[in-house]
Scaffold this motif. Structure first.
Motif, PDB file in Angstrom:
ATOM      1  N   THR A 209      -4.377   7.791   4.185  1.00 41.61           N
ATOM      2  CA  THR A 209      -3.615   6.827   3.395  1.00 41.61           C
ATOM      3  C   THR A 209      -2.215   7.351   3.134  1.00 41.61           C
ATOM      4  O   THR A 209      -1.228   6.611   3.236  1.00 41.61           O
ATOM      5  CB  THR A 209      -4.348   6.540   2.066  1.00 41.61           C
ATOM      6  OG1 THR A 209      -5.649   6.033   2.362  1.00 41.61           O
ATOM      7  CG2 THR A 209      -3.586   5.544   1.215  1.00 41.61           C
ATOM      8  N   VAL A 210      -2.120   8.638   2.822  1.00 38.84           N
ATOM      9  CA  VAL A 210      -0.809   9.259   2.607  1.00 38.84           C
ATOM     10  C   VAL A 210      -0.024   9.260   3.911  1.00 38.84           C
ATOM     11  O   VAL A 210       1.173   8.946   3.933  1.00 38.84           O
ATOM     12  CB  VAL A 210      -0.957  10.687   2.046  1.00 38.84           C
ATOM     13  CG1 VAL A 210       0.411  11.325   1.825  1.00 38.84           C
ATOM     14  CG2 VAL A 210      -1.755  10.686   0.743  1.00 38.84           C
ATOM     15  N   ALA A 211      -0.690   9.570   5.009  1.00 36.37           N
ATOM     16  CA  ALA A 211      -0.022   9.591   6.315  1.00 36.37           C
ATOM     17  C   ALA A 211       0.500   8.204   6.680  1.00 36.37           C
ATOM     18  O   ALA A 211       1.600   8.074   7.235  1.00 36.37           O
ATOM     19  CB  ALA A 211      -0.976  10.112   7.387  1.00 36.37           C
ATOM     20  N   ALA A 212      -0.258   7.167   6.359  1.00 37.00           N
ATOM     21  CA  ALA A 212       0.184   5.806   6.658  1.00 37.00           C
ATOM     22  C   ALA A 212       1.415   5.449   5.825  1.00 37.00           C
ATOM     23  O   ALA A 212       2.362   4.838   6.331  1.00 37.00           O
ATOM     24  CB  ALA A 212      -0.950   4.812   6.405  1.00 37.00           C
ATOM     25  N   ALA A 213       1.427   5.845   4.559  1.00 33.48           N
ATOM     26  CA  ALA A 213       2.604   5.599   3.718  1.00 33.48           C
ATOM     27  C   ALA A 213       3.797   6.391   4.237  1.00 33.48           C
ATOM     28  O   ALA A 213       4.932   5.902   4.240  1.00 33.48           O
ATOM     29  CB  ALA A 213       2.301   5.977   2.269  1.00 33.48           C
ATOM     30  N   TRP A 214       3.535   7.609   4.672  1.00 37.19           N
ATOM     31  CA  TRP A 214       4.587   8.464   5.242  1.00 37.19           C
ATOM     32  C   TRP A 214       5.213   7.772   6.453  1.00 37.19           C
ATOM     33  O   TRP A 214       6.435   7.712   6.588  1.00 37.19           O
ATOM     34  CB  TRP A 214       3.960   9.794   5.611  1.00 37.19           C
ATOM     35  CG  TRP A 214       4.874  10.875   6.072  1.00 37.19           C
ATOM     36  CD1 TRP A 214       6.048  11.282   5.517  1.00 37.19           C
ATOM     37  CD2 TRP A 214       4.653  11.728   7.198  1.00 37.19           C
ATOM     38  NE1 TRP A 214       6.563  12.349   6.220  1.00 37.19           N
ATOM     39  CE2 TRP A 214       5.729  12.640   7.253  1.00 37.19           C
ATOM     40  CE3 TRP A 214       3.636  11.827   8.143  1.00 37.19           C
ATOM     41  CZ2 TRP A 214       5.818  13.620   8.235  1.00 37.19           C
ATOM     42  CZ3 TRP A 214       3.728  12.809   9.102  1.00 37.19           C
ATOM     43  CH2 TRP A 214       4.809  13.695   9.150  1.00 37.19           C
ATOM     44  N   GLN A 215       4.381   7.227   7.326  1.00 40.42           N
ATOM     45  CA  GLN A 215       4.884   6.515   8.511  1.00 40.42           C
ATOM     46  C   GLN A 215       5.677   5.282   8.099  1.00 40.42           C
ATOM     47  O   GLN A 215       6.700   4.964   8.700  1.00 40.42           O
ATOM     48  CB  GLN A 215       3.741   6.115   9.429  1.00 40.42           C
ATOM     49  CG  GLN A 215       3.133   7.276  10.162  1.00 40.42           C
ATOM     50  CD  GLN A 215       1.960   6.861  11.028  1.00 40.42           C
ATOM     51  OE1 GLN A 215       1.296   5.863  10.755  1.00 40.42           O
ATOM     52  NE2 GLN A 215       1.718   7.626  12.069  1.00 40.42           N
TER      53      GLN A 215
ATOM     54  N   ASN B  77       0.832  -1.208   0.000  1.00 38.79           N
ATOM     55  CA  ASN B  77       0.000   0.000   0.000  1.00 38.79           C
ATOM     56  C   ASN B  77       0.865   1.255   0.000  1.00 38.79           C
ATOM     57  O   ASN B  77       0.530   2.240  -0.659  1.00 38.79           O
ATOM     58  CB  ASN B  77      -0.945   0.013   1.193  1.00 38.79           C
ATOM     59  CG  ASN B  77      -2.079  -0.976   1.041  1.00 38.79           C
ATOM     60  OD1 ASN B  77      -2.384  -1.433  -0.048  1.00 38.79           O
ATOM     61  ND2 ASN B  77      -2.701  -1.318   2.153  1.00 38.79           N
ATOM     62  N   ALA B  78       1.965   1.236   0.735  1.00 39.55           N
ATOM     63  CA  ALA B  78       2.866   2.386   0.767  1.00 39.55           C
ATOM     64  C   ALA B  78       3.481   2.610  -0.606  1.00 39.55           C
ATOM     65  O   ALA B  78       3.580   3.750  -1.073  1.00 39.55           O
ATOM     66  CB  ALA B  78       3.951   2.185   1.829  1.00 39.55           C
ATOM     67  N   GLU B  79       3.879   1.524  -1.270  1.00 35.34           N
ATOM     68  CA  GLU B  79       4.448   1.644  -2.608  1.00 35.34           C
ATOM     69  C   GLU B  79       3.408   2.156  -3.600  1.00 35.34           C
ATOM     70  O   GLU B  79       3.726   2.977  -4.459  1.00 35.34           O
ATOM     71  CB  GLU B  79       5.011   0.300  -3.066  1.00 35.34           C
ATOM     72  CG  GLU B  79       6.280  -0.087  -2.349  1.00 35.34           C
ATOM     73  CD  GLU B  79       6.785  -1.460  -2.737  1.00 35.34           C
ATOM     74  OE1 GLU B  79       6.309  -2.032  -3.752  1.00 35.34           O
ATOM     75  OE2 GLU B  79       7.660  -1.976  -2.034  1.00 35.34           O
ATOM     76  N   GLU B  80       2.196   1.695  -3.486  1.00 39.36           N
ATOM     77  CA  GLU B  80       1.116   2.156  -4.359  1.00 39.36           C
ATOM     78  C   GLU B  80       0.862   3.647  -4.163  1.00 39.36           C
ATOM     79  O   GLU B  80       0.689   4.394  -5.136  1.00 39.36           O
ATOM     80  CB  GLU B  80      -0.160   1.363  -4.071  1.00 39.36           C
ATOM     81  CG  GLU B  80      -1.314   1.723  -4.962  1.00 39.36           C
ATOM     82  CD  GLU B  80      -2.550   0.902  -4.658  1.00 39.36           C
ATOM     83  OE1 GLU B  80      -3.640   1.497  -4.604  1.00 39.36           O
ATOM     84  OE2 GLU B  80      -2.437  -0.324  -4.467  1.00 39.36           O
ATOM     85  N   THR B  81       0.869   4.078  -2.925  1.00 34.97           N
ATOM     86  CA  THR B  81       0.672   5.502  -2.629  1.00 34.97           C
ATOM     87  C   THR B  81       1.837   6.321  -3.169  1.00 34.97           C
ATOM     88  O   THR B  81       1.630   7.376  -3.782  1.00 34.97           O
ATOM     89  CB  THR B  81       0.493   5.716  -1.115  1.00 34.97           C
ATOM     90  OG1 THR B  81      -0.643   4.963  -0.673  1.00 34.97           O
ATOM     91  CG2 THR B  81       0.279   7.192  -0.794  1.00 34.97           C
ATOM     92  N   ALA B  82       3.061   5.846  -2.977  1.00 36.84           N
ATOM     93  CA  ALA B  82       4.235   6.556  -3.487  1.00 36.84           C
ATOM     94  C   ALA B  82       4.187   6.651  -5.015  1.00 36.84           C
ATOM     95  O   ALA B  82       4.501   7.702  -5.586  1.00 36.84           O
ATOM     96  CB  ALA B  82       5.523   5.861  -3.037  1.00 36.84           C
TER      97      ALA B  82
END
Length: 102
Positions: free
Chosen positions: A84-90, A14-19
């Motif tokens: 969602t962005v905040a979770a990827a940021w973390q 999910n983090a990669e998808e957001t990035a």
């Protein structure tokens, strides 16, 4: 289609998808991309190699998180929740002082 984490801490996928969504959005927003490049010190031709660097991805997401209007513009354009962005940021930031792991 709204991207949302399945848990409080987003998975690596999910983090990669957001990035990837952030990178795609920046590529279509020349003014924002120019601002990001100026702040990061990267040259446009360096981005192709930087996208595989978790530090670059962290910095790119940090760019959004550091300026609420930019974050909200991204979220509106991509139908992504700020959480969602905040979770990827973390995810990319790793351990923080409030994580009780310091």
């Amino acid at each position: 289609m709204r991207r949302e984490p399945t848990r409080t801490n987003t998975s690596a996928a999910n983090a990669e998808e957001t990035a990837a969504a952030v990178l795609g959005w920046l590529a279509n927003e020349p003014e924002m991309l120019g601002r990001f490049l100026a702040l990061s010190g990267l040259q446009p031709n360096q981005m192709r190699h930087a996208v595989n660097d978790p530090g670059f991805l962290a910095g790119m997401i940090d760019f959004l998180m550091g300026h609420e209007p930019t974050l909200l513009a991204f979220c509106q354009a991509t139908d992504t929740r700020p959480e969602t962005v905040a979770a990827a940021w973390q995810h990319y930031a790793g351990t923080s002082l409030d994580s009780s792991e310091y």
